[in-house]
Design a protein around this motif. Sequence first.
Motif, PDB file in Angstrom:
ATOM      1  N   SER A  63       0.836  -1.208   0.000  1.00  0.00           N
ATOM      2  CA  SER A  63       0.000   0.000   0.000  1.00  0.00           C
ATOM      3  C   SER A  63       0.869   1.256   0.000  1.00  0.00           C
ATOM      4  N   VAL A  64       1.975   1.234   0.750  1.00  0.00           N
ATOM      5  CA  VAL A  64       2.890   2.385   0.756  1.00  0.00           C
ATOM      6  C   VAL A  64       3.537   2.557  -0.618  1.00  0.00           C
ATOM      7  N   ALA A  65       3.960   1.447  -1.221  1.00  0.00           N
ATOM      8  CA  ALA A  65       4.618   1.520  -2.530  1.00  0.00           C
ATOM      9  C   ALA A  65       3.670   2.085  -3.588  1.00  0.00           C
ATOM     10  N   VAL A  66       2.419   1.632  -3.588  1.00  0.00           N
ATOM     11  CA  VAL A  66       1.445   2.117  -4.575  1.00  0.00           C
ATOM     12  C   VAL A  66       1.126   3.588  -4.319  1.00  0.00           C
ATOM     13  N   ALA A  67       0.894   3.956  -3.066  1.00  0.00           N
ATOM     14  CA  ALA A  67       0.557   5.346  -2.745  1.00  0.00           C
ATOM     15  C   ALA A  67       1.710   6.295  -3.042  1.00  0.00           C
ATOM     16  N   ALA A  68       2.959   5.803  -2.934  1.00  0.00           N
ATOM     17  CA  ALA A  68       4.134   6.659  -3.108  1.00  0.00           C
ATOM     18  C   ALA A  68       4.568   6.811  -4.558  1.00  0.00           C
ATOM     19  N   LEU A  69       3.901   6.142  -5.481  1.00  0.00           N
ATOM     20  CA  LEU A  69       4.326   6.186  -6.883  1.00  0.00           C
ATOM     21  C   LEU A  69       4.435   7.605  -7.440  1.00  0.00           C
ATOM     22  N   PRO A  70       3.476   8.504  -7.192  1.00  0.00           N
ATOM     23  CA  PRO A  70       3.607   9.869  -7.758  1.00  0.00           C
ATOM     24  C   PRO A  70       4.558  10.773  -6.981  1.00  0.00           C
ATOM     25  N   PHE A  71       5.092  10.291  -5.858  1.00  0.00           N
ATOM     26  CA  PHE A  71       5.896  11.152  -4.994  1.00  0.00           C
ATOM     27  C   PHE A  71       7.336  10.641  -4.948  1.00  0.00           C
ATOM     28  N   ARG A  72       8.236  11.540  -4.569  1.00  0.00           N
ATOM     29  CA  ARG A  72       9.650  11.194  -4.535  1.00  0.00           C
ATOM     30  C   ARG A  72      10.036  10.708  -3.146  1.00  0.00           C
ATOM     31  N   LEU A  73       9.897   9.424  -2.937  1.00  0.00           N
ATOM     32  CA  LEU A  73      10.281   8.826  -1.667  1.00  0.00           C
ATOM     33  C   LEU A  73      11.370   7.792  -1.908  1.00  0.00           C
ATOM     34  N   ARG A  74      12.426   7.863  -1.133  1.00  0.00           N
ATOM     35  CA  ARG A  74      13.498   6.900  -1.271  1.00  0.00           C
ATOM     36  C   ARG A  74      13.057   5.552  -0.713  1.00  0.00           C
ATOM     37  N   PRO A  75      13.665   4.461  -1.184  1.00  0.00           N
ATOM     38  CA  PRO A  75      13.262   3.126  -0.705  1.00  0.00           C
ATOM     39  C   PRO A  75      13.335   2.990   0.806  1.00  0.00           C
ATOM     40  N   ARG A  76      14.381   3.547   1.445  1.00  0.00           N
ATOM     41  CA  ARG A  76      14.491   3.393   2.898  1.00  0.00           C
ATOM     42  C   ARG A  76      13.387   4.159   3.625  1.00  0.00           C
ATOM     43  N   GLU A  77      12.923   5.264   3.033  1.00  0.00           N
ATOM     44  CA  GLU A  77      11.830   6.001   3.646  1.00  0.00           C
ATOM     45  C   GLU A  77      10.503   5.261   3.482  1.00  0.00           C
ATOM     46  N   GLN A  78      10.324   4.606   2.333  1.00  0.00           N
ATOM     47  CA  GLN A  78       9.137   3.772   2.160  1.00  0.00           C
ATOM     48  C   GLN A  78       9.134   2.609   3.147  1.00  0.00           C
ATOM     49  N   LEU A  79      10.314   2.026   3.380  1.00  0.00           N
ATOM     50  CA  LEU A  79      10.405   0.932   4.346  1.00  0.00           C
ATOM     51  C   LEU A  79      10.025   1.402   5.746  1.00  0.00           C
ATOM     52  N   PHE A  80      10.506   2.595   6.113  1.00  0.00           N
ATOM     53  CA  PHE A  80      10.167   3.098   7.444  1.00  0.00           C
ATOM     54  C   PHE A  80       8.674   3.405   7.548  1.00  0.00           C
ATOM     55  N   LEU A  81       8.086   3.999   6.510  1.00  0.00           N
ATOM     56  CA  LEU A  81       6.647   4.249   6.518  1.00  0.00           C
ATOM     57  C   LEU A  81       5.867   2.943   6.655  1.00  0.00           C
ATOM     58  N   SER A  82       6.369   1.892   6.018  1.00  0.00           N
ATOM     59  CA  SER A  82       5.702   0.592   6.107  1.00  0.00           C
ATOM     60  C   SER A  82       5.768   0.052   7.529  1.00  0.00           C
ATOM     61  N   TRP A  83       6.936   0.170   8.148  1.00  0.00           N
ATOM     62  CA  TRP A  83       7.110  -0.380   9.493  1.00  0.00           C
ATOM     63  C   TRP A  83       6.415   0.472  10.548  1.00  0.00           C
ATOM     64  N   ALA A  84       6.274   1.764  10.295  1.00  0.00           N
ATOM     65  CA  ALA A  84       5.732   2.681  11.297  1.00  0.00           C
ATOM     66  C   ALA A  84       4.217   2.819  11.219  1.00  0.00           C
ATOM     67  N   GLY A  85       3.541   1.993  10.465  1.00  0.00           N
ATOM     68  CA  GLY A  85       2.082   2.044  10.418  1.00  0.00           C
ATOM     69  C   GLY A  85       1.496   1.378  11.655  1.00  0.00           C
ATOM     70  N   LEU A  86       1.518   2.080  12.782  1.00  0.00           N
ATOM     71  CA  LEU A  86       1.155   1.505  14.074  1.00  0.00           C
ATOM     72  C   LEU A  86      -0.350   1.269  14.183  1.00  0.00           C
ATOM     73  N   ARG A  87      -0.689   0.132  14.779  1.00  0.00           N
ATOM     74  CA  ARG A  87      -2.084  -0.173  15.109  1.00  0.00           C
ATOM     75  C   ARG A  87      -2.259  -0.065  16.612  1.00  0.00           C
ATOM     76  N   GLY A  88      -3.417   0.413  17.028  1.00  0.00           N
ATOM     77  CA  GLY A  88      -3.672   0.580  18.453  1.00  0.00           C
ATOM     78  C   GLY A  88      -5.132   0.348  18.746  1.00  0.00           C
ATOM     79  N   ALA A  89      -5.754   1.314  19.419  1.00  0.00           N
ATOM     80  CA  ALA A  89      -7.149   1.140  19.832  1.00  0.00           C
ATOM     81  C   ALA A  89      -8.121   1.233  18.669  1.00  0.00           C
ATOM     82  N   VAL A  90      -7.764   1.978  17.619  1.00  0.00           N
ATOM     83  CA  VAL A  90      -8.712   2.197  16.519  1.00  0.00           C
ATOM     84  C   VAL A  90      -9.199   0.889  15.895  1.00  0.00           C
TER      85      VAL A  90
END
Length: 500
Positions: free
Chosen positions: A314-341
């Motif tokens: 989902s991060v890779a598809v959403a980031a296609l139009p934007f300039r995000l480096r691979p390591r930043e995409q990896l961090f966004l993927s890992w930082a998608g925290l789940r909690g009470a919601v």
Amino acid sequence: MTPGLDLALLLGAAVLLVAVGAVRVSTRLGVPSLLVYLALGVAIGEAGLGIRFHDVELTRVLGFSALIVIIAEGGLTARWSTLRPVLGMAAALSTVGVLVSILVVGLVVHLLLGLDWRLALLYGAVLSSTDAAAVFATLRRLRLPPRLVATLEAESGMNDAPVVIVVLLLSRGATAAHPWWYEVLLVGYELGVGAAVGVAAGITGRYALRRAALPSAGLYPIAVVGFTVLAYAAGAVLHASGFLAVYVAGVLLGNARLPHRQAILGFADGLAWLAQIGLFVLLGLLVSPSRLDAAVLPAVVTGLALLLLARPLSVAVAALPFRLRPREQLFLSWAGLRGAVPIVLATIPLSARVPGAERLFDAVFVLVVMFTLLQAGTLAPAARRLRVTAPAEAAEIRVETAPLERMRADLLQVEVPPGSRLGGVHVDELRLPVGASVTLVLRDGAGFVPGLDTRLKVGDSLLIVATAEVRDEVERRLRAVSRRGRLARWFGEYGEDRDG
């Protein structure tokens, strides 16, 4: 006398005080505080003190109420200067990213667990929303580039809206009653009108509070929270997304120079903590520990699908139009925290009596606990390993001081960590703009007022007063010097974010 009420107040006050104390303990131990709150709820529930609580509808209503407050606080503390550049990416993650996540998790759960498509997609929908409380509480303790933090915070504030709509549609079986294009138009209407309602509430609140002369400073925070709740209610009455309306209204109000702004932010922060504590304890009270053993396997399967497939894709598809480096995409993927919601969202199909909803709730509860233990404690090492840390970032300190209010200024704190080029630089070589000044240096546990010739050292903590007009320039200058030293501008370094 009312002994029942007295006992409830005694128990509630005790739980609240224990939860407040647990924040400090959990910080020292490195355990997320939300787990402590969930454990408190379980401890006073049927497996502990024996209190039986199974009112799913009440939990859903109170959970939504708590989320309104939490999302409002997230909007109030979001800075427009860092939020504006990431709105596109955050919107893509909250719409396209959510859709990809729902489909991927739903497909995996359908194939591996043998669930019907409606229930499988509900698994994907409930878990596709990142948790605002978890994201805000965790990321603000880390030193990360502002745009990366803003992306994750904006995503968590915005993605609740489309996810709630999808979960409601799937729980009611509405997708079978209308063609797919009708549902797409419905989602578009709810998001569009919700955003418009938030803008209207935010602008109205800014206008009214700037011109109102309320008799007490304590009324301003109450009025601001009232406008955010008004945004939710107005959106809900118009059958639009109230959660999106709350976040938009919060951003507009939080970035306005309202009277007693620091008091407003402090009140919202305390109210959000109270909402988090109440929400997590209530969810812990609702769960039945005796059923959780059977939920471990579905939780593991769903969690692996989400963590290894759905979120990165989902991060890779959403980031296609934007300039995000691979390591930043990896961090966004890992930082998608789940909690009470996700747990609150799981109460929607449970209250609608969807077949299999009880197993869904249990699996989501187990998954959130596992994810919190796994992700929250590894975000800092992951950021360092992926080289997305930003140690020279300034963090705002909330203080209740009238002079700063009148100056329209903020108090910033900056650390000088190992490896930063700030070490060895004299204060005057920072070349801070007019309107900003280093007012205090904390070194080896002692504070002193620096002179222009004071040389900064690794381990120092700086307190900087900056007016609103020059704050962004101050932060850019500090980033530049931290990366290239006192001659940063000669090397073409102006402290712009490098993660976009």
